[in-house]
Scaffold this active site. Structure first.
Site, PDB file in Angstrom:
ATOM      1  N   ARG A 123       1.372  18.873   6.025  1.00  0.00           N
ATOM      2  CA  ARG A 123       1.002  17.907   7.053  1.00  0.00           C
ATOM      3  C   ARG A 123       1.247  18.605   8.386  1.00  0.00           C
ATOM      4  O   ARG A 123       2.276  18.421   9.019  1.00  0.00           O
ATOM      5  CB  ARG A 123       1.844  16.624   6.932  1.00  0.00           C
ATOM      6  CG  ARG A 123       1.322  15.643   5.897  1.00  0.00           C
ATOM      7  CD  ARG A 123      -0.088  15.254   6.161  1.00  0.00           C
ATOM      8  NE  ARG A 123      -0.638  14.244   5.253  1.00  0.00           N
ATOM      9  CZ  ARG A 123      -1.905  14.252   4.847  1.00  0.00           C
ATOM     10  NH1 ARG A 123      -2.721  15.227   5.181  1.00  0.00           N
ATOM     11  NH2 ARG A 123      -2.376  13.289   4.100  1.00  0.00           N
TER      12      ARG A 123
ATOM     13  N   PHE B 117      -8.002  19.747   4.721  1.00  0.00           N
ATOM     14  CA  PHE B 117      -6.772  20.023   3.966  1.00  0.00           C
ATOM     15  C   PHE B 117      -6.946  19.806   2.467  1.00  0.00           C
ATOM     16  O   PHE B 117      -6.254  20.412   1.662  1.00  0.00           O
ATOM     17  CB  PHE B 117      -5.607  19.157   4.494  1.00  0.00           C
ATOM     18  CG  PHE B 117      -5.877  17.682   4.432  1.00  0.00           C
ATOM     19  CD1 PHE B 117      -6.561  17.048   5.453  1.00  0.00           C
ATOM     20  CD2 PHE B 117      -5.440  16.928   3.356  1.00  0.00           C
ATOM     21  CE1 PHE B 117      -6.814  15.682   5.396  1.00  0.00           C
ATOM     22  CE2 PHE B 117      -5.688  15.567   3.282  1.00  0.00           C
ATOM     23  CZ  PHE B 117      -6.385  14.939   4.313  1.00  0.00           C
TER      24      PHE B 117
ATOM     25  N   TYR C 101     -19.290 -10.108 -12.893  1.00  0.00           N
ATOM     26  CA  TYR C 101     -19.793  -9.426 -11.696  1.00  0.00           C
ATOM     27  C   TYR C 101     -19.412 -10.210 -10.436  1.00  0.00           C
ATOM     28  O   TYR C 101     -19.042  -9.640  -9.423  1.00  0.00           O
ATOM     29  CB  TYR C 101     -21.317  -9.252 -11.773  1.00  0.00           C
ATOM     30  CG  TYR C 101     -21.847  -8.390 -10.652  1.00  0.00           C
ATOM     31  CD1 TYR C 101     -21.936  -7.006 -10.806  1.00  0.00           C
ATOM     32  CD2 TYR C 101     -22.219  -8.944  -9.426  1.00  0.00           C
ATOM     33  CE1 TYR C 101     -22.373  -6.196  -9.768  1.00  0.00           C
ATOM     34  CE2 TYR C 101     -22.657  -8.154  -8.388  1.00  0.00           C
ATOM     35  CZ  TYR C 101     -22.740  -6.780  -8.565  1.00  0.00           C
ATOM     36  OH  TYR C 101     -23.175  -5.987  -7.530  1.00  0.00           O
TER      37      TYR C 101
ATOM     38  N   ASP D  27      -2.557  -0.738   9.999  1.00  0.00           N
ATOM     39  CA  ASP D  27      -2.704   0.001   8.756  1.00  0.00           C
ATOM     40  C   ASP D  27      -1.467  -0.408   7.957  1.00  0.00           C
ATOM     41  O   ASP D  27      -0.368   0.090   8.193  1.00  0.00           O
ATOM     42  CB  ASP D  27      -2.737   1.511   9.015  1.00  0.00           C
ATOM     43  CG  ASP D  27      -2.859   2.289   7.709  1.00  0.00           C
ATOM     44  OD1 ASP D  27      -2.557   1.716   6.647  1.00  0.00           O
ATOM     45  OD2 ASP D  27      -3.239   3.471   7.756  1.00  0.00           O
TER      46      ASP D  27
ATOM     47  N   LYS E 119      -0.211   2.439  -2.478  1.00  0.00           N
ATOM     48  CA  LYS E 119       1.166   2.753  -2.080  1.00  0.00           C
ATOM     49  C   LYS E 119       2.061   1.540  -2.361  1.00  0.00           C
ATOM     50  O   LYS E 119       2.413   1.307  -3.505  1.00  0.00           O
ATOM     51  CB  LYS E 119       1.202   3.146  -0.597  1.00  0.00           C
ATOM     52  CG  LYS E 119       0.673   4.559  -0.336  1.00  0.00           C
ATOM     53  CD  LYS E 119      -0.817   4.620  -0.266  1.00  0.00           C
ATOM     54  CE  LYS E 119      -1.320   5.935   0.270  1.00  0.00           C
ATOM     55  NZ  LYS E 119      -2.800   5.985   0.243  1.00  0.00           N
TER      56      LYS E 119
ATOM     57  N   PHE F 158      -3.951   8.892  11.509  1.00  0.00           N
ATOM     58  CA  PHE F 158      -3.948   9.232  10.093  1.00  0.00           C
ATOM     59  C   PHE F 158      -5.318   9.823   9.781  1.00  0.00           C
ATOM     60  O   PHE F 158      -6.330   9.399  10.331  1.00  0.00           O
ATOM     61  CB  PHE F 158      -3.640   8.026   9.188  1.00  0.00           C
ATOM     62  CG  PHE F 158      -3.563   8.471   7.751  1.00  0.00           C
ATOM     63  CD1 PHE F 158      -2.484   9.224   7.313  1.00  0.00           C
ATOM     64  CD2 PHE F 158      -4.600   8.236   6.873  1.00  0.00           C
ATOM     65  CE1 PHE F 158      -2.448   9.724   6.018  1.00  0.00           C
ATOM     66  CE2 PHE F 158      -4.558   8.726   5.573  1.00  0.00           C
ATOM     67  CZ  PHE F 158      -3.484   9.467   5.147  1.00  0.00           C
ATOM     68  N   THR F 159      -5.329  10.797   8.864  1.00  0.00           N
ATOM     69  CA  THR F 159      -6.537  11.605   8.616  1.00  0.00           C
ATOM     70  C   THR F 159      -7.803  10.765   8.381  1.00  0.00           C
ATOM     71  O   THR F 159      -8.775  10.877   9.127  1.00  0.00           O
ATOM     72  CB  THR F 159      -6.300  12.525   7.405  1.00  0.00           C
ATOM     73  OG1 THR F 159      -5.865  11.720   6.303  1.00  0.00           O
ATOM     74  CG2 THR F 159      -5.230  13.567   7.708  1.00  0.00           C
TER      75      THR F 159
HETATM   76  C1  LIG Z   1      -1.133   5.573   6.289  1.00  0.00           C
HETATM   77  C2  LIG Z   1      -2.335   5.672   5.414  1.00  0.00           C
HETATM   78  N1  LIG Z   1      -3.463   5.053   5.773  1.00  0.00           N
HETATM   79  C3  LIG Z   1      -4.566   5.107   5.027  1.00  0.00           C
HETATM   80  C4  LIG Z   1      -4.609   5.830   3.851  1.00  0.00           C
HETATM   81  C5  LIG Z   1      -5.896   5.911   3.087  1.00  0.00           C
HETATM   82  O1  LIG Z   1      -5.829   5.210   1.898  1.00  0.00           O
HETATM   83  P1  LIG Z   1      -6.625   5.654   0.592  1.00  0.00           P
HETATM   84  O2  LIG Z   1      -6.092   6.986   0.162  1.00  0.00           O
HETATM   85  O3  LIG Z   1      -6.327   4.574  -0.383  1.00  0.00           O
HETATM   86  O4  LIG Z   1      -8.068   5.730   0.938  1.00  0.00           O
HETATM   87  C6  LIG Z   1      -3.462   6.496   3.426  1.00  0.00           C
HETATM   88  C7  LIG Z   1      -3.477   7.293   2.198  1.00  0.00           C
HETATM   89  O5  LIG Z   1      -2.802   8.242   2.002  1.00  0.00           O
HETATM   90  C8  LIG Z   1      -2.289   6.416   4.242  1.00  0.00           C
HETATM   91  O6  LIG Z   1      -1.159   7.042   3.903  1.00  0.00           O
END
Ligand SMILES: Cc1ncc(COP(=O)(O)O)c(C=O)c1O
Length: 461
Positions: free
Chosen positions: A386, A453, A76, A219, A262, A128-129
């Site tokens: 997108r 989305f 843990y 990021d 990624k 980014f979303t």
């Molecule tokens: C540029 C970018 N930032 C952040 C994220 C968020 O990461 P996660 O899906 O691991 O939460 C993504 C995921 O697609 C991304 O492409």
């Protein structure tokens, strides 16, 4: 054998385990698409032939990573895999402190909650979303400061992800630097087409922000891919290793959020990495509330080990050349056929320009959503919208955001598909392109409140 001058992107690995794919008929796909409300996120994976939905968590792990999975220390507290991951992050990214999270958005949540106060502004090189949503949920307002070229699919700029210092300066003059807790710099910029930021620009951003007391948070989700573009496109870096470029990039920031799913070649995992002790202390405390103890952050020991090893593999020159070479291969073939795509081709995906592909559709008829659905119907290939659906609604006015870019993303998982799969993909896109004039749009019939989305449903007009 090091072969940096070789143009070929031939895979620097061989296949040891295979996963059979199901072949479907057009009738099967028509039914599956209707059941999924024309949203490729709602398709069952078993109904998909080539899955180009995302490169997130879809990589093939190496034998070295799988071996590491067997060395998971599932204690843990104080798992040895945490320390291995910490060492990998310090070695390759160069930050001092590590807070593991279950994936990237876990890190975005924590840093947003710590640094953003209601009424503040967070500039970024395109949104980014999940990143923007966490900033908004913390009471901040995202402001786009990317260069104009990023919003033009046809603009040939080697570093379309660059921050426009004039836009940043205009924001600072308008609201005051004390209202800007940090700038988010995406390396690369996913929503712009996987476009990189130059080292020169990262340095400039750093110098400007230092002068104004603004933190720089990357990021770093695809920072290794960004490093590859610096190596191949920016003067003075051709003979520098990817690892050294990555470390130099990170040296111009205070912290990063990271989706390990990624670049880092794992199916799950992420982290927040920082240089400031105070912020780290707060993050380490907060992670206990939302993710898990600070030495596992929502991950199993084995997942942290796989990520530590994945980071090590991700900066290998042969790996990254093959990874980006595969995407470029598909891009060059589509360009030769006259298919409109975002240029230059980015790191992780080909982005079809749905506005140019389906010019007869209005943006409110969801051209990119439509095109992704048609590509699936044609071939069983899954891609992702997108465009206007991903952009969501303005929180204040309630109206749709109408982004300039209306794109379909064909995202390549790392080390998963072969050149033949790439060729089939090109053929399928070409077939849809040939019948593009007869394609009708969609209307949205269900819209969830957050990140619509993922779960929105559509019907044919
Ligand atoms: C540029 C970018 N930032 C952040 C994220 C968020 O990461 P996660 O899906 O691991 O939460 C993504 C995921 O697609 C991304 O492409």
């Amino acid at each position: 054998m090091e072969t940096p001058k070789r143009r070929s992107w031939a895979e620097p690995y061989k296949i040891k385990v295979v996963e059979p794919l199901k072949m479907t008929s057009r009738e099967d796909r028509k039914r599956a698409l209707e059941e999924a409300g024309y949203n490729t996120f709602l398709l069952k994976s078993e109904d998909v032939y080539i899955d180009l939905l995302t490169d997130s968590g879809t990589s093939a792990m190496s034998d070295y990573q799988w071996a590491g999975m067997m060395l998971g220390d599932e204690a843990y507290a104080g798992s040895r895999n945490y320390y291995n991951l910490e060492r990998a992050v310090q070695t390759y990214y160069g930050y001092k402190y590590l807070v593991p999270t279950h994936q990237g958005r876990g890190a975005e949540h924590i840093i947003s909650q710590i640094l953003i106060k209601p009424g503040t502004y967070i500039p970024g090189n395109m949104y980014f979303t999940t990143t923007r949503l966490h900033q908004e949920l913390a009471g901040g307002k995202f402001v786009d400061v990317i260069i104009d070229e990023a919003h033009d699919p046809a603009a040939e700029h080697p570093f379309k992800g660059n921050v426009d210092l004039n836009k940043l300066d205009a924001l600072v003059k308008k609201v005051g630097a004390d209202k800007i807790p940090y700038i988010t710099v995406g390396v690369t910029v996913n929503m712009a087409g996987g476009q990189p930021v130059s080292m020169a620009n990262l340095k400039e951003v750093r110098a400007y922000c230092q002068k104004h007391g603004i933190r720089v948070v990357y990021d770093a989700t695809r920072a290794v891919e960004n490093a590859y573009f610096i190596k191949t496109r920016e003067k003075g870096y051709a003979d520098t290793s990817i690892a050294a470029i990555l470390k130099e990039m990170c040296s111009y920031s205070d912290a990063c959020t990271m989706s390990g799913k990624k670049d880092a070649l794992v199916n799950i995992g992420g982290f927040l990495a920082l240089n400031e002790w105070d912020v780290f202390e707060e993050a380490r405390n907060m992670v206990v509330v939302y993710e898990g103890l600070h030495t596992y952050g929502g991950l199993a020991g084995r997942d942290m080990e796989a990520m530590a090893r994945g980071i090590e593999e991700s900066v290998q020159e042969d790996h990254i050349r093959a990874r980006i070479g595969q995407v470029e291969y598909v891009g060059e073939k589509l360009l030769a056929l006259g298919v409109p795509i975002v240029v230059p081709v980015g790191g992780h995906a080909i982005f079809l320009d749905a506005k140019a592909f389906l010019p007869h559709l209005k943006q409110i008829e969801f051209p990119a959503q439509t095109l992704a659905a048609e590509l699936y119907l044609e071939s069983g290939i899954r891609s992702m919208e997108r465009g206007i659906v991903s952009a969501g609604r303005n929180k204040e006015t309630g109206d749709h955001y109408y982004p300039k870019l209306e794109l379909v993303r064909l995202t390549f998982p790392r080390r998963v598909y072969t050149q033949a799969h790439c060729d089939v993909t090109v053929e399928a896109v070409a077939e849809v392109f040939a019948r593009r004039n007869s394609i009708k749009g969609l209307k949205m019939v269900y819209e969830p409140k957050y990140l619509r989305f993922f779960q929105a449903r559509f019907e044919k007009i």
